[in-house]
Design a protein around this motif. Structure first.
Motif, PDB file in Angstrom:
ATOM      1  N   ILE A  71       0.840  -1.103  -0.137  1.00  0.00           N
ATOM      2  CA  ILE A  71       0.258  -0.217   0.046  1.00  0.00           C
ATOM      3  C   ILE A  71       0.566   1.004   0.044  1.00  0.00           C
ATOM      4  N   SER A  72       0.559   2.622  -0.864  1.00  0.00           N
ATOM      5  CA  SER A  72       1.248   3.612  -0.888  1.00  0.00           C
ATOM      6  C   SER A  72       0.622   4.941  -0.747  1.00  0.00           C
ATOM      7  N   ARG A  73       1.095   5.588  -0.797  1.00  0.00           N
ATOM      8  CA  ARG A  73       0.143   6.368  -1.467  1.00  0.00           C
ATOM      9  C   ARG A  73       0.424   8.569  -1.767  1.00  0.00           C
ATOM     10  N   ASP A  74       0.118   8.860  -2.610  1.00  0.00           N
ATOM     11  CA  ASP A  74       0.447  10.197  -3.639  1.00  0.00           C
ATOM     12  C   ASP A  74      -0.225  11.208  -2.804  1.00  0.00           C
ATOM     13  N   THR A  75       0.153  11.767  -1.510  1.00  0.00           N
ATOM     14  CA  THR A  75      -0.555  13.078  -0.951  1.00  0.00           C
ATOM     15  C   THR A  75      -0.430  14.326  -2.018  1.00  0.00           C
ATOM     16  N   SER A  76       0.141  14.677  -2.834  1.00  0.00           N
ATOM     17  CA  SER A  76      -0.152  15.488  -3.395  1.00  0.00           C
ATOM     18  C   SER A  76      -1.924  15.321  -4.950  1.00  0.00           C
ATOM     19  N   LYS A  77      -1.736  14.229  -4.449  1.00  0.00           N
ATOM     20  CA  LYS A  77      -3.156  13.841  -5.379  1.00  0.00           C
ATOM     21  C   LYS A  77      -4.521  12.929  -4.041  1.00  0.00           C
ATOM     22  N   ASN A  78      -4.135  13.509  -2.940  1.00  0.00           N
ATOM     23  CA  ASN A  78      -5.185  12.447  -1.254  1.00  0.00           C
ATOM     24  C   ASN A  78      -5.539  10.888  -2.814  1.00  0.00           C
ATOM     25  N   GLN A  79      -4.486  10.095  -2.868  1.00  0.00           N
ATOM     26  CA  GLN A  79      -5.045   9.323  -2.720  1.00  0.00           C
ATOM     27  C   GLN A  79      -3.372   8.535  -2.626  1.00  0.00           C
ATOM     28  N   PHE A  80      -4.339   7.393  -2.163  1.00  0.00           N
ATOM     29  CA  PHE A  80      -3.692   5.788  -1.129  1.00  0.00           C
ATOM     30  C   PHE A  80      -4.190   4.694  -2.299  1.00  0.00           C
ATOM     31  N   THR A  81      -3.462   3.959  -3.051  1.00  0.00           N
ATOM     32  CA  THR A  81      -3.672   2.499  -3.918  1.00  0.00           C
ATOM     33  C   THR A  81      -2.812   1.540  -3.062  1.00  0.00           C
ATOM     34  N   LEU A  82      -3.577   0.140  -4.007  1.00  0.00           N
ATOM     35  CA  LEU A  82      -2.814  -1.042  -2.885  1.00  0.00           C
ATOM     36  C   LEU A  82      -2.559  -1.876  -4.300  1.00  0.00           C
ATOM     37  N   GLN A  83      -1.547  -2.911  -3.991  1.00  0.00           N
ATOM     38  CA  GLN A  83      -0.934  -3.667  -5.117  1.00  0.00           C
ATOM     39  C   GLN A  83      -0.689  -4.743  -4.619  1.00  0.00           C
ATOM     40  N   LEU A  84      -1.335  -5.968  -4.884  1.00  0.00           N
ATOM     41  CA  LEU A  84      -1.735  -7.330  -4.618  1.00  0.00           C
ATOM     42  C   LEU A  84      -1.322  -8.243  -5.753  1.00  0.00           C
ATOM     43  N   SER A  85      -0.181  -8.975  -5.722  1.00  0.00           N
ATOM     44  CA  SER A  85       0.879  -9.303  -6.565  1.00  0.00           C
ATOM     45  C   SER A  85       0.355 -11.004  -6.655  1.00  0.00           C
ATOM     46  N   SER A  86       0.339 -11.473  -7.428  1.00  0.00           N
ATOM     47  CA  SER A  86       0.510 -13.254  -8.113  1.00  0.00           C
ATOM     48  C   SER A  86      -0.651 -13.302  -7.586  1.00  0.00           C
ATOM     49  N   VAL A  87      -2.070 -12.973  -8.055  1.00  0.00           N
ATOM     50  CA  VAL A  87      -3.473 -12.978  -7.947  1.00  0.00           C
ATOM     51  C   VAL A  87      -3.671 -13.994  -7.908  1.00  0.00           C
ATOM     52  N   THR A  88      -4.761 -14.975  -7.672  1.00  0.00           N
ATOM     53  CA  THR A  88      -5.008 -16.284  -8.381  1.00  0.00           C
ATOM     54  C   THR A  88      -6.302 -15.882  -8.132  1.00  0.00           C
ATOM     55  N   PRO A  89      -8.159 -17.116  -8.453  1.00  0.00           N
ATOM     56  CA  PRO A  89      -9.340 -16.740  -8.405  1.00  0.00           C
ATOM     57  C   PRO A  89      -9.688 -16.279  -7.182  1.00  0.00           C
TER      58      PRO A  89
END
Length: 123
Positions: A71-89
């Motif tokens: 999980i990361s963030r961009d305070t200039s855009k007031n956003q935070f982001t989720l990345q989940l790798s190696s996804v499965t069903p």
């Protein structure tokens, strides 16, 4: 009034990385004492906590996801982001972002939620 809105692809192929962004309005993600949380609800199951990023940028993840989460963030855009790798069903779920405060009695206490976004993992 704080509003949160999830965005990202609704379909992800197995083994790829799922990436979702939460855009926040009505309040800064850098405001002290708040935690910005990702959760998900698989079909027919309960809500599962994924992780959070705090107002200072500190992060904490659900150990059950075995190091696949970032999980990361961009305070200039007031956003935070989720990345989940190696996804499965099994990662198919409705994904939610939310704001929470930490309390000594109840742990994370949520006050605002996004509406949720469906992500399906399928080839």
């Amino acid at each position: 009034q704080v509003q949160l809105q999830e965005s990202g692809p609704g379909l992800v192929k197995p083994s790829q990385t799922l990436s979702l962004t939460c855009t926040v309005s009505g309040g800064s993600i850098a405001t002290d004492f708040y935690y910005w949380v990702w959760s998900r609800q698989p079909p027919g199951k309960g809500l599962e906590w994924i992780g959070y990023i705090g107002s200072s940028g500190s992060t904490y993840y659900n150990p059950s996801l075995k190091g696949r989460t970032s999980i990361s963030r961009d305070t200039s855009k007031n956003q935070f982001t989720l990345q989940l790798s190696s996804v499965t069903p099994e990662d198919t779920a409705v994904y939610y972002c939310a704001r929470a405060l930490w309390t000594t009695t109840k742990g994370l206490e949520y006050d605002y939620w996004g509406q949720g976004t469906q992500v399906t993992v399928s080839s």
